[in-house]
Motif scaffolding. Sequence first.
Motif, PDB file in Angstrom:
ATOM      1  N   LEU A 276       2.830   1.815  -3.422  1.00 45.78           N
ATOM      2  CA  LEU A 276       2.059   2.392  -4.528  1.00 45.78           C
ATOM      3  C   LEU A 276       1.912   3.897  -4.329  1.00 45.78           C
ATOM      4  CD1 LEU A 276       0.440   2.096  -7.101  1.00 45.78           C
ATOM      5  CD2 LEU A 276      -1.577   1.571  -5.743  1.00 45.78           C
ATOM      6  N   GLN A 277       1.598   4.288  -3.100  1.00 46.28           N
ATOM      7  CA  GLN A 277       1.442   5.721  -2.837  1.00 46.28           C
ATOM      8  C   GLN A 277       2.756   6.474  -3.008  1.00 46.28           C
ATOM      9  OE1 GLN A 277      -0.702   6.094   0.847  1.00 46.28           O
ATOM     10  NE2 GLN A 277      -2.430   4.994   0.001  1.00 46.28           N
TER      11      GLN A 277
ATOM     12  N   TYR B  39       3.395   7.058  -6.665  1.00 44.33           N
ATOM     13  CA  TYR B  39       2.605   8.211  -7.131  1.00 44.33           C
ATOM     14  C   TYR B  39       3.281   9.522  -6.706  1.00 44.33           C
ATOM     15  CZ  TYR B  39      -1.589   5.890  -8.935  1.00 44.33           C
ATOM     16  OH  TYR B  39      -2.479   5.174  -9.690  1.00 44.33           O
ATOM     17  N   LYS B  40       3.788   9.537  -5.476  1.00 44.16           N
ATOM     18  CA  LYS B  40       4.439  10.731  -4.962  1.00 44.16           C
ATOM     19  C   LYS B  40       5.719  11.024  -5.749  1.00 44.16           C
ATOM     20  CE  LYS B  40       5.555  12.206  -0.433  1.00 44.16           C
ATOM     21  NZ  LYS B  40       5.792  11.665   0.912  1.00 44.16           N
TER      22      LYS B  40
ATOM     23  N   SER C  92       1.729   4.590 -13.825  1.00 44.69           N
ATOM     24  CA  SER C  92       2.308   5.196 -15.030  1.00 44.69           C
ATOM     25  C   SER C  92       1.259   5.918 -15.867  1.00 44.69           C
ATOM     26  CB  SER C  92       2.970   4.115 -15.889  1.00 44.69           C
ATOM     27  OG  SER C  92       1.974   3.261 -16.419  1.00 44.69           O
ATOM     28  N   ASP C  93       1.735   6.813 -16.739  1.00 42.33           N
ATOM     29  CA  ASP C  93       0.835   7.458 -17.695  1.00 42.33           C
ATOM     30  C   ASP C  93       0.678   6.591 -18.938  1.00 42.33           C
ATOM     31  OD1 ASP C  93       0.504  10.066 -16.286  1.00 42.33           O
ATOM     32  OD2 ASP C  93       2.679  10.042 -16.511  1.00 42.33           O
TER      33      ASP C  93
ATOM     34  N   ARG D 255       6.291  10.117  -8.788  1.00 37.28           N
ATOM     35  CA  ARG D 255       5.900  10.578 -10.112  1.00 37.28           C
ATOM     36  C   ARG D 255       5.660  12.091 -10.091  1.00 37.28           C
ATOM     37  NH1 ARG D 255       1.235  12.130 -12.074  1.00 37.28           N
ATOM     38  NH2 ARG D 255       0.898  12.022 -14.320  1.00 37.28           N
ATOM     39  N   LYS D 256       4.922  12.530  -9.062  1.00 39.31           N
ATOM     40  CA  LYS D 256       4.594  13.954  -8.968  1.00 39.31           C
ATOM     41  C   LYS D 256       5.858  14.788  -8.770  1.00 39.31           C
ATOM     42  CE  LYS D 256       1.434  16.834  -6.301  1.00 39.31           C
ATOM     43  NZ  LYS D 256       0.885  17.735  -7.306  1.00 39.31           N
TER      44      LYS D 256
ATOM     45  N   VAL E 261       0.646   0.610 -12.687  1.00 39.24           N
ATOM     46  CA  VAL E 261      -0.596   1.285 -12.299  1.00 39.24           C
ATOM     47  C   VAL E 261      -0.386   2.798 -12.216  1.00 39.24           C
ATOM     48  CG1 VAL E 261      -2.231   1.581 -10.397  1.00 39.24           C
ATOM     49  CG2 VAL E 261      -1.579  -0.704 -11.125  1.00 39.24           C
TER      50      VAL E 261
ATOM     51  N   ILE F 215       0.838  -1.192   0.000  1.00 40.14           N
ATOM     52  CA  ILE F 215       0.000   0.000   0.000  1.00 40.14           C
ATOM     53  C   ILE F 215       0.876   1.247   0.000  1.00 40.14           C
ATOM     54  CG2 ILE F 215      -1.583   1.362   1.428  1.00 40.14           C
ATOM     55  CD1 ILE F 215      -2.895  -1.236   2.257  1.00 40.14           C
TER      56      ILE F 215
ATOM     57  N   ILE G 209       3.535  -4.644 -10.641  1.00 41.31           N
ATOM     58  CA  ILE G 209       2.604  -3.785 -11.372  1.00 41.31           C
ATOM     59  C   ILE G 209       2.288  -2.468 -10.679  1.00 41.31           C
ATOM     60  CG2 ILE G 209       1.556  -5.555 -12.787  1.00 41.31           C
ATOM     61  CD1 ILE G 209      -0.610  -5.821 -10.797  1.00 41.31           C
ATOM     62  N   ASN G 210       2.839  -2.250  -9.496  1.00 42.60           N
ATOM     63  CA  ASN G 210       2.678  -0.942  -8.858  1.00 42.60           C
ATOM     64  C   ASN G 210       3.060   0.186  -9.806  1.00 42.60           C
ATOM     65  OD1 ASN G 210       1.605  -1.284  -6.350  1.00 42.60           O
ATOM     66  ND2 ASN G 210       3.561  -1.573  -5.318  1.00 42.60           N
TER      67      ASN G 210
END
Lengths: 258, 170
Positions: A113-114, A117-118, A151-152, A120-121, A149, A110, A145-146
């Motif tokens: 994955l977050q 995302y962070k 990815s753009d 990526r930003k 998921v 969990i 696959i995190n």
Amino acid sequence: MGKLIALHSYKGGTGKSYLSVNLATIYALQGKKVCLLDLDFRAPTLQVVFEPKGLKCFLNSVLEGTISVRDCLLDCSDKLENKGKLYVGFADFSTEAIREMVTKGKKWEIEALQRIYKMRKELLDDMKFDIVLVDTSPGIQYLSINAVVASDVAVVVSTLDDADIMGTSKMLKELYETFEKETAIVINKAIGGAEWADPDKNKVVEDLQNKYKEAVIGILPCFCEVGRLKRGDLFVLQNPKHPFTEMLRVIAAKLDLF
Amino acid sequence: MKRRPLIATHRKVFITMGRYLCLVIEVFDTKTERSLMSKTEIDTNALSKMEKEFSSMRIYLEQVLTLQKEILEKLAKETEKRIDEEEDGSSEGGLSGGISVAVLLKLPDHLRKTMIALSKLIEGRADEVANITGRARAIESGYLNQLVRLGYVKKVRRKHQIYFAVESGA
Ligand SMILES: Nc1ncnc2c1ncn2[C@@H]1O[C@H](COP(=O)(O)OP(=O)(O)O)[C@@H](O)[C@H]1O
Ligand SMILES: [Mg+2]
């Protein structure tokens, strides 16, 4: 606004790492600010390509939340003879680190994955990278696959091995379609001549192309000279006129359009 | 579900609208021979008929809106109930909040899309999420509130604006 492109596959050895390094090189030579990340924690590869000296920080720690990705990137532009900007993040390749990754539980998943995302930003919004390429582990485990998921665009690399094609099709259907992922498919190590005349294999590729029409953005043949080079030699940099390089440039341009 | 009354009310709206449009043509369209505009006086009778049709149309439309809202709320409740039940069956040590691939796969398609969009933003308003998903702001706002109730998203108020943020998995 830049984008995060994840390279993924169902089976190992399809050429994900090789393609991500060479795609990163192509983009950097075009003048884009490029970041290349090794998120294949089970079989880290980029350290063999870039031979980082005295590396202290790995992306493992970024996913643990102990350090930010910004502090974990190495400027590897000299590898491109400074003809472009390329930053690389490495995965911990020590045996203990690789073993540890396999035992991670639900809570880590969990958080990971977050944190992706962070990451990526931070890379796209704050550091203003044009392209972030992510090399991942093969297969459908959540660890692999995190990155897909988050990815753009996801690039799925498959060979013409029937087992690979079958697994890839299933993975696309069950996973990628569920996530409505922007997906591109690259067939790699396609063996020319006799192999292409094999009706069974032809049919499999045809099916894939029919089903995911716009998605198949390239079919790369198997080039012995590609396999023969050392990892440390960047093929597209040293062979700018080679058909492999030309084909990869087309793939890069098509990915730009996503 | 109140699907049948919804369809019936829709039908009433269209019938009334049809009658209304006929009157409009009769009174205002100068191209038809029957147009009353050519006359010096417009038939006040026709105008009051129009007004009547118009107000019944409004009543029917309001009924449609109410019925639609009821259906949407019922759907939302059912989704929540379903996810709650699935959670109960599979929760490991009462892990709450936070999203993983497993959680995303369990969410219904419409909520998954919202959740992924918010994850990209880390924190954002309903209109920013709507920008990513391409759906209407009001719809995203509804879905985000559902995700709040499910415990995957939290609400943050900032300068009279409502922001949504991904719950940390702790
Ligand atoms: N088109 C190609 N022709 C010949 N050899 C290739 C080609 N693409 C990749 N290879 C070779 O295949 C091997 C495995 O590639 P790699 O990128 O490590 O796979 P993965 O990362 O998917 O496990 C490498 O030795 C690479 O040089
Ligand atoms: Mg690899």
